[in-house]
Design a protein around this motif. Structure first.
Motif, PDB file in Angstrom:
ATOM      1  N   GLU A 167       0.770  -1.192  -0.053  1.00 45.56           N
ATOM      2  CA  GLU A 167       0.108   0.133   0.068  1.00 45.56           C
ATOM      3  C   GLU A 167       0.745   1.354   0.083  1.00 45.56           C
ATOM      4  O   GLU A 167       0.299   2.262  -0.597  1.00 45.56           O
ATOM      5  N   ASN A 168       2.133   1.236   0.399  1.00 49.24           N
ATOM      6  CA  ASN A 168       2.982   2.274   0.438  1.00 49.24           C
ATOM      7  C   ASN A 168       4.372   1.964   0.783  1.00 49.24           C
ATOM      8  O   ASN A 168       4.689   0.998   1.081  1.00 49.24           O
ATOM      9  N   LEU A 169       5.098   2.906   0.195  1.00 51.52           N
ATOM     10  CA  LEU A 169       6.664   2.602   0.260  1.00 51.52           C
ATOM     11  C   LEU A 169       7.180   2.258   1.547  1.00 51.52           C
ATOM     12  O   LEU A 169       7.934   1.291   1.788  1.00 51.52           O
ATOM     13  N   GLN A 170       6.927   3.155   2.548  1.00 46.84           N
ATOM     14  CA  GLN A 170       7.406   2.840   3.913  1.00 46.84           C
ATOM     15  C   GLN A 170       7.076   1.503   4.331  1.00 46.84           C
ATOM     16  O   GLN A 170       7.934   0.827   5.085  1.00 46.84           O
ATOM     17  N   GLU A 171       5.890   1.215   4.307  1.00 48.69           N
ATOM     18  CA  GLU A 171       5.469  -0.168   4.768  1.00 48.69           C
ATOM     19  C   GLU A 171       6.202  -1.384   4.061  1.00 48.69           C
ATOM     20  O   GLU A 171       6.400  -2.222   4.380  1.00 48.69           O
ATOM     21  N   THR A 172       6.300  -1.194   2.676  1.00 49.17           N
ATOM     22  CA  THR A 172       6.935  -1.957   1.890  1.00 49.17           C
ATOM     23  C   THR A 172       8.570  -2.126   2.282  1.00 49.17           C
ATOM     24  O   THR A 172       9.084  -3.303   2.118  1.00 49.17           O
TER      25      THR A 172
ATOM     26  N   VAL B  47       9.865  -1.721   4.923  1.00 48.97           N
ATOM     27  CA  VAL B  47       9.861  -2.285   6.486  1.00 48.97           C
ATOM     28  C   VAL B  47       9.627  -3.826   6.360  1.00 48.97           C
ATOM     29  O   VAL B  47      10.343  -4.507   6.856  1.00 48.97           O
ATOM     30  N   MET B  48       8.690  -4.234   5.417  1.00 48.47           N
ATOM     31  CA  MET B  48       8.680  -5.723   5.167  1.00 48.47           C
ATOM     32  C   MET B  48       9.920  -6.354   4.641  1.00 48.47           C
ATOM     33  O   MET B  48      10.102  -7.442   5.071  1.00 48.47           O
ATOM     34  N   VAL B  49      10.639  -5.556   3.559  1.00 42.31           N
ATOM     35  CA  VAL B  49      11.987  -6.069   3.495  1.00 42.31           C
ATOM     36  C   VAL B  49      12.776  -6.276   4.302  1.00 42.31           C
ATOM     37  O   VAL B  49      13.432  -7.218   4.659  1.00 42.31           O
ATOM     38  N   GLU B  50      12.990  -5.249   5.297  1.00 43.45           N
ATOM     39  CA  GLU B  50      13.820  -5.299   6.481  1.00 43.45           C
ATOM     40  C   GLU B  50      13.481  -6.226   7.212  1.00 43.45           C
ATOM     41  O   GLU B  50      14.395  -6.929   7.631  1.00 43.45           O
ATOM     42  N   ASN B  51      12.235  -6.655   7.540  1.00 44.66           N
ATOM     43  CA  ASN B  51      11.984  -7.883   8.339  1.00 44.66           C
ATOM     44  C   ASN B  51      12.306  -9.094   7.785  1.00 44.66           C
ATOM     45  O   ASN B  51      12.612 -10.103   8.507  1.00 44.66           O
ATOM     46  N   LEU B  52      12.212  -9.286   6.552  1.00 39.67           N
ATOM     47  CA  LEU B  52      12.616 -10.467   5.686  1.00 39.67           C
ATOM     48  C   LEU B  52      14.096 -10.790   5.783  1.00 39.67           C
ATOM     49  O   LEU B  52      14.591 -11.634   6.412  1.00 39.67           O
ATOM     50  N   LEU B  53      14.756  -9.532   6.095  1.00 41.47           N
ATOM     51  CA  LEU B  53      16.303  -9.505   5.894  1.00 41.47           C
ATOM     52  C   LEU B  53      16.763  -9.639   7.475  1.00 41.47           C
ATOM     53  O   LEU B  53      17.905 -10.229   7.882  1.00 41.47           O
ATOM     54  N   GLU B  54      15.978  -9.271   8.629  1.00 42.19           N
ATOM     55  CA  GLU B  54      16.224  -9.607   9.916  1.00 42.19           C
ATOM     56  C   GLU B  54      15.560 -10.554  10.748  1.00 42.19           C
ATOM     57  O   GLU B  54      15.539 -10.477  11.693  1.00 42.19           O
TER      58      GLU B  54
ATOM     59  N   ILE C 103      20.808  -8.367  -2.371  1.00 40.13           N
ATOM     60  CA  ILE C 103      20.478  -6.906  -2.770  1.00 40.13           C
ATOM     61  C   ILE C 103      19.014  -6.868  -3.076  1.00 40.13           C
ATOM     62  O   ILE C 103      18.561  -7.853  -3.881  1.00 40.13           O
ATOM     63  N   VAL C 104      18.253  -6.125  -2.374  1.00 40.34           N
ATOM     64  CA  VAL C 104      16.911  -5.891  -2.834  1.00 40.34           C
ATOM     65  C   VAL C 104      16.257  -4.641  -3.211  1.00 40.34           C
ATOM     66  O   VAL C 104      16.739  -3.866  -2.259  1.00 40.34           O
ATOM     67  N   HIS C 105      15.665  -4.437  -4.430  1.00 44.19           N
ATOM     68  CA  HIS C 105      15.182  -3.367  -4.642  1.00 44.19           C
ATOM     69  C   HIS C 105      13.791  -3.129  -4.435  1.00 44.19           C
ATOM     70  O   HIS C 105      12.998  -4.052  -4.624  1.00 44.19           O
ATOM     71  N   ILE C 106      13.455  -1.830  -3.948  1.00 42.28           N
ATOM     72  CA  ILE C 106      12.064  -1.558  -3.866  1.00 42.28           C
ATOM     73  C   ILE C 106      11.803  -0.616  -5.069  1.00 42.28           C
ATOM     74  O   ILE C 106      12.317   0.440  -4.869  1.00 42.28           O
TER      75      ILE C 106
END
Length: 179
Positions: free
Chosen positions: A76-81, A83-90, A106-109
């Protein structure tokens, strides 16, 4: 949706390579030499010369995989997306993979909230990460190669070193690196 849920459940318990009946002459498990290659790749990333990557690449010890998030249309928005990638990596299981030099990525949004990236693995497939990180089931993994032919090199370079802040014509809004 039911098919995607089945696929996610399958990926969560996946132990094989996901390549069906296709077999390769690659290692069947992560190795110490593969970990050394991953460690070297990570150290060269900041001064990225693609030839530095390819002179280290060993189809018997390492593998390269593209990832694409399956549910980008739900973002729905860039910031949540981000955070979702950060959660995947953490995820907790990722710490051991990092310590053992079993992978880096390397992951691009994108501006469109699509997520694409590139994972480098010590071993023939991402199964160790699937076991360590249940969130990986939300992504489709596609192997590049295993041979480092010119088309493979071009696709990998496009993700590692995007041109003009774009990947496949889409504006990159954020990039996360796990190493």
């Amino acid at each position: 949706e039911a098919i995607k849920d089945e696929a996610r459940e399958f990926m969560t318990g996946l132990v094989g390579s996901g390549q069906g009946d296709q077999t390769t002459d690659s290692a069947s498990a992560p190795t110490a030499k593969g970990a050394d290659i991953i460690k070297s790749w990570k150290s060269k990333y900041s001064a990225a010369s693609m030839e530095d990557f390819w002179c280290l690449y060993d189809t018997y010890l390492t593998s390269i995989w593209k990832i694409v998030y399956d549910e980008a249309d739900s973002n729905e928005n860039l910031q949540e997306t981000i955070v979702m990638v950060e959660n995947l990596l953490e995820q907790p299981g990722m710490a051991q993979l990092k310590k053992d030099h079993d992978c880096w990525c390397i992951v691009h949004i994108m501006e469109s909230l699509e997520i694409e990236g590139l994972w480098f693995f010590n071993g023939p497939d991402p199964s160790k990460m699937f076991l360590a990180n249940e969130d990986s089931s939300w992504y489709t993994f596609t192997q590049f190669g295993p041979e480092a032919l010119d088309p493979v090199k071009a696709e990998v370079a496009k993700i590692i070193m995007p041109t003009e802040g774009k990947l496949n014509g889409k504006v990159i809004k954020a990039t996360k690196v796990f190493c």
